[in-house]
Design a protein around this motif. Sequence first.
Motif: not given
Length: 159
Positions: A75-92, A119-128
């Motif tokens: 599931n590439g989109p889930v992986f990409a969204m996780w990377r995108e969301d965690s990208y700024l978790a440690h933003p150095t 539009d956060l539709s992917g986040h809704r899909d991941i939640s589902m």
Amino acid sequence: MLDLPKEVRPSAVDEILKVARETRLGTHKHLRDMGWDMEFDPTEMNAFVLADANGDVKNQARKFAPAAHATAVKNGPVFAMWREDSYLAHPTGPLAGEYAPAIDNEILGQGLPSVLDQDLSGHRDISMLVIMTTCSLLTDEGVGDAAVTRLSSAFFLVC
């Protein structure tokens, strides 16, 4: 988690809990080392016995990329969204790359950072996906249909 054999799942979950425990204990150790002794008693947390995971299961429980590669459905989109969301978790690195001075006091990046899921539709899909996976795991563990249906119904009533 569904790709893991049923008998391995408890040790995978326990390994995830171990990472959380190690992080919490490490944070308090660093705080003490910096002179900020916090009121924290790890006795109860340390007394909780966790099963040992080994090899691939341990690695996948501790690191998302190996877990993503190990699934039957990639599931590439889930992986990409996780990377995108965690990208700024440690933003150095990202902050240095975007805002470090370059030539003549110009900065390298301008404007707002890119957002993969505007539009956060992917986040809704991941939640589902999380809810449906949880329902499948609960069913696999023998939880009754009525309880499993309540979980999925609650999600869809809210979303």
